[in-house]
Design a protein around this motif. Structure first.
Motif, PDB file in Angstrom:
ATOM      1  N   ASN A 151       0.888  -1.033   0.061  1.00 11.46           N
ATOM      2  CA  ASN A 151      -0.144  -0.098  -0.033  1.00 11.46           C
ATOM      3  C   ASN A 151       0.931   1.325   0.141  1.00 11.46           C
ATOM      4  N   TYR A 152       2.049   1.311   0.686  1.00  8.01           N
ATOM      5  CA  TYR A 152       2.780   2.289   0.769  1.00  8.01           C
ATOM      6  C   TYR A 152       3.531   2.565  -0.728  1.00  8.01           C
ATOM      7  N   VAL A 153       3.804   1.802  -1.420  1.00 12.60           N
ATOM      8  CA  VAL A 153       4.353   1.641  -2.805  1.00 12.60           C
ATOM      9  C   VAL A 153       3.225   2.299  -3.619  1.00 12.60           C
ATOM     10  N   LYS A 154       2.089   1.808  -3.648  1.00  9.50           N
ATOM     11  CA  LYS A 154       0.974   2.182  -4.372  1.00  9.50           C
ATOM     12  C   LYS A 154       0.746   3.697  -4.254  1.00  9.50           C
ATOM     13  N   ARG A 176       0.833   6.556  -7.057  1.00 11.81           N
ATOM     14  CA  ARG A 176      -0.215   7.246  -7.347  1.00 11.81           C
ATOM     15  C   ARG A 176       0.148   8.604  -7.136  1.00 11.81           C
ATOM     16  N   GLU A 177       0.794   9.119  -6.056  1.00 11.38           N
ATOM     17  CA  GLU A 177       1.297  10.577  -5.803  1.00 11.38           C
ATOM     18  C   GLU A 177       2.135  10.927  -6.836  1.00 11.38           C
ATOM     19  N   PRO A 211      13.141   5.826  -2.263  1.00  6.83           N
ATOM     20  CA  PRO A 211      12.469   7.037  -1.866  1.00  6.83           C
ATOM     21  C   PRO A 211      11.709   7.628  -2.906  1.00  6.83           C
ATOM     22  N   THR A 212      10.674   8.595  -2.260  1.00  4.89           N
ATOM     23  CA  THR A 212       9.583   8.926  -2.997  1.00  4.89           C
ATOM     24  C   THR A 212      10.068   9.763  -3.997  1.00  4.89           C
ATOM     25  N   SER A 230      10.958  10.842 -10.247  1.00  2.00           N
ATOM     26  CA  SER A 230      11.866  10.794 -11.354  1.00  2.00           C
ATOM     27  C   SER A 230      11.592   9.876 -12.504  1.00  2.00           C
ATOM     28  N   ARG A 231      11.342   8.525 -11.965  1.00  2.00           N
ATOM     29  CA  ARG A 231      11.082   7.429 -12.790  1.00  2.00           C
ATOM     30  C   ARG A 231       9.788   7.817 -13.338  1.00  2.00           C
TER      31      ARG A 231
END
Length: 149
Positions: free
Chosen positions: A78-81, A85-86, A120-121, A126-127
């Motif tokens: 859920n953290y990665v999702k 999304r952000e 890291p976010t 960037s990706r």
């Protein structure tokens, strides 16, 4: 109703089984990768007969998939999702501006996480920007090739 440039309303998310099947089994989809993100996308012609009740059909719809194979715990998935999304929400203008120029295309996107580690976010952002920029450039090249001189 006016939506912000940086919003991600429910109408811009893929939640229809038929649309997901078309994206993955339709044969017209393509993919590109910017590790650890893989983007599967499909361009479609804009349909005026099947507009939502508010009359606004989104230019691009997206979904995120993080396989259980990489993160067993739902908290990490859920953290990665949320990160993906952000990142999409803040960078989608790259693609939407290009789709607005062409006018008659819509895009279905699926972002699939392909690494077994958290990033890291800022790196995820960037990706994501890299993927969306490459897709917009590819659409521009395709439109220029199809335009009669």
């Amino acid at each position: 109703m006016t939506t912000s440039k940086y919003s991600l309303p429910q109408s811009e998310r893929i939640n229809s089984k038929k649309q997901i099947d078309r994206l993955f089994r339709g044969g017209g989809s393509k993919a590109m990768t910017a590790a650890p993100l893989r983007m599967v996308y499909m361009a479609d012609n804009r349909q005026t007969d099947s507009q939502p009740a508010d009359g606004h059909q989104p230019m691009a719809q997206m979904m995120v998939s993080v396989p259980k194979r990489y993160f067993k715990r739902a908290v990490k998935r859920n953290y990665v999702k949320r990160q993906v999304r952000e990142a999409y929400r803040l960078n989608k203008h790259i693609l939407v501006d290009r789709l607005t120029e062409s006018g008659d295309k819509t895009m279905s996107l699926c972002f699939i996480w392909t690494a077994n580690r958290l990033l890291p976010t800022a790196e995820v952002m960037s990706r994501m920007a890299n993927l969306l920029t490459r897709l917009a450039e590819k659409m521009t090249a395709t439109d220029n090739k199809n335009t009669p001189q």
